[in-house]
Motif scaffolding. Structure first.
Motif: not given
Lengths: 394, 394
Positions: A220-224, A314, B46, B48-49, B67-69, B71-72, B85
């Motif tokens: 998972g990433g920072a936004h999950s 990343p 929400h 981000v990128w 990639s950080l978004d 998973l949600s 990425v």
């Protein structure tokens, strides 16, 4: 917020002078639906009909708004209000003709959401209104003005950010006393959410990922969001969390390690990675001076981490904080396509940045810290008491 | 909301078919800051990128997100997610080339905020990405798709609006028992705000003007806040108020009259004006059928009021309600410049409108009602039990 609005309107007039522009125009409608983020800095509340909030170089502020919205703008006491009933155009054009601005700044930017509050439809609407006038050719992006307006924090603003930081670090200390093997990520998150409610604070961003709680190796990433996974001994726990207090936010990360049975301290490999991480933060903080480009700070940190044999993180190294967790325009970011020209922007005195590299370790999890630092001519000054060692849970 | 999202994505694919379009593209970034209002219908949370949420005619939904978004978005389960990425462009262009859409709808409209969620900066970003490709000439406004997507309410959606209406009307009955000469507008508002909190509902719009409470003759409009003015005998009190329950809202107005000393009923002039008001509402409601233009409904009501010698109300007759108090695209509005071409749009079955004329009476105050009505082939069906007489306070 009224005093902050006056502060920002005055600052904006000065920035028009700096940028040799005559008028800053924020053109909005139904502002509770499609919301120009800059509106919060210059107005409290919402308007429904097409509305122009304008600052001139002569330090006067005007608002052309629908008659039903007029009273709420007037009550703010900072704008000369020109109300209309049927036609925005018929109030707006004579105003422009009287002012005769040579350079008009409007809120669009392909590179940063912060200065991109004008919708494309409102842009077309403005184009159509200005058809046949010289003003149509005098429109420019307000990105630079907005970057400085939001970026250069006043003493009052830094004070509010500091309060949010201090409260967040206090909650992190509570987490240290709370953490136990077997607790789930969601339980940790629920504790923090409860503490927010008890104190009548707000989370700094969406409640689903504020806090974000990660334990052990994962994709998972920072936004999950936090999961039902139970935290294990031998794992790193990372929390990404921030508070909004008095309208300003914090955004911080800390890393804990749950000692495995028999361990008195973290394994060598983990300790080494954390040391590299902290060194990379210090490199960035020392370099945070006005005039330096964001990309230079990012690469100092990024290169230090990769030079030690760890994978590149990343995402960008850091962003500004203020009214929201992703504040301002300038970024500490790598030269990737998605960041456009933003990494090339230079830092200004008074900007407040996060510094948040990460190292993913397949054995233990993700080690990160996220500090908050103010740009000064002598280099960055920590607003957050920085984490220097992994926090150990016995 | 997950089921509602699936419902809307399916509906959107059908509307692409109707409009002979191949792809509906919602292009956003930092969606908690500059928020495309349509995003709430097709995604929870929400990003981000820079992110593309896409519906194709073949009923497939795709999301290209950072990639950080990822998973949600994946956890929603409705999109095929393509994470990136470093470069949005490098994922987006090959996707377009493979799909080969002839007509692409994007969210801009100079005429309605509802279909105008794309910022001008994101439009420029898209233009730049599409440079040198045939897709650049294939972009069109999604206004018509969005108008139908939001406007045609499903049974579930109407049920939620009904719950918000019923709860609001219940609170209005409480106000009838509460109102007394000498109470201030702010005290009435505070009572309603407290009742919202007790029930864990939300106000349908900004708390500053929800409720809006007006007493006696005054110059304020529908969007201004309650004051410290004490309510007097011989005055009309009007409240504009709505609730959000389960994500859907009401927006209603009622008028009370505080009998003057010695009065058993309102003065003749006031009674007559209220009768004209209610008759004008009935005219509109009977005419609310699919295929009729909004401007026709507005002018039926407006002309009835002016033909009886009263001044024209300075706003549109009505708007749609749904996820927010100013929902959808079609409006019951006069042909004023500020409304653009929107009054010419025709109504569709299943749309839900407010009907809210007003008559300002310099002696007593402003008489208004605001009803909520569903469009059917047989004419409008009241969802709110309509007010037929002034509510009297002894």
């Amino acid at each position: 917020m009224n005093l902050l609005i006056e502060e920002k309107l005055k600052q904006a007039a000065g920035l028009l002078e700096e940028g040799d522009a005559d008028l800053w125009l924020t053109l909005v409608r139904e502002s509770s639906r499609t919301h120009d983020p800059i509106l919060d800095y210059i107005f409290e509340g919402h308007v429904v009909w097409p509305s122009a909030f304008m600052v001139t170089r002569s330090r006067e502020a005007f608002a052309i708004v629908g008659s039903l919205d007029a009273l709420s703008v007037e009550s703010l006491g900072t704008y000369k209000v020109i109300p209309y009933v049927q036609s925005f155009r018929e109030s707006f054009l004579p105003f422009l003709e009287k002012l005769g601005p040579k350079k008009i700044l409007i809120n669009y930017s392909s590179e940063t959401a912060t200065a991109d509050g004008m919708t494309h439809g409102m842009y077309l609407y403005l184009q159509e209104i200005l058809q046949g006038t010289p003003f149509r050719e005098r429109l420019h992006s307000s990105q630079e003005l907005i970057g400085s307006l939001i970026g250069r924090k006043s003493q009052e603003e830094v004070g509010r950010i500091q309060r949010a930081i201090d409260a967040t670090l206090g909650l992190f200390e509570e987490v240290t006393r709370l953490l136990k093997p077997g607790m789930t990520e969601k339980e940790v998150a629920a504790y923090l959410s409860q503490r927010i409610e008890e104190n009548r604070w707000k989370p700094a961003w969406d409640v689903e990922t504020c806090p974000a709680v990660f334990s052990g190796p994962q994709k998972g990433g920072a936004h999950s969001s936090p999961t039902d996974k139970a935290i294990q001994r031998g794992e790193v726990v990372n929390i990404d969390f921030g508070l909004m207090i008095d309208g300003y936010v914090s955004d911080l990360q800390r890393s804990w390690y749950l000692l495995a049975p028999g361990e008195k301290e973290p394994p060598e490999g983990l300790k080494k990675a954390f040391r590299v991480l902290i060194d990379s933060v210090d490199l960035a903080v020392k370099a945070l001076k006005p005039g330096v480009k964001g990309v230079e700070i990012d690469s100092l940190t990024r290169n230090h981490i990769t030079s030690q044999g760890y994978p590149e993180f990343p995402h960008a190294l850091g962003h500004q904080v203020g009214r929201c967790a992703h504040d301002g325009v300038a970024l500490l970011a790598p030269p990737w396509e998605r960041y456009g020209n933003i990494p090339e922007l230079t830092l200004e005195e008074g900007m407040v940045f996060t510094v948040e590299p990460r190292i993913s370790l397949p054995q233990w999890g993700v080690v990160t810290v996220e500090e908050i630092v103010k740009v000064t001519p002598q280099g960055g000054v920590y607003l957050s008491k920085p984490q220097k060692e992994l926090i150990l849970v016995g």
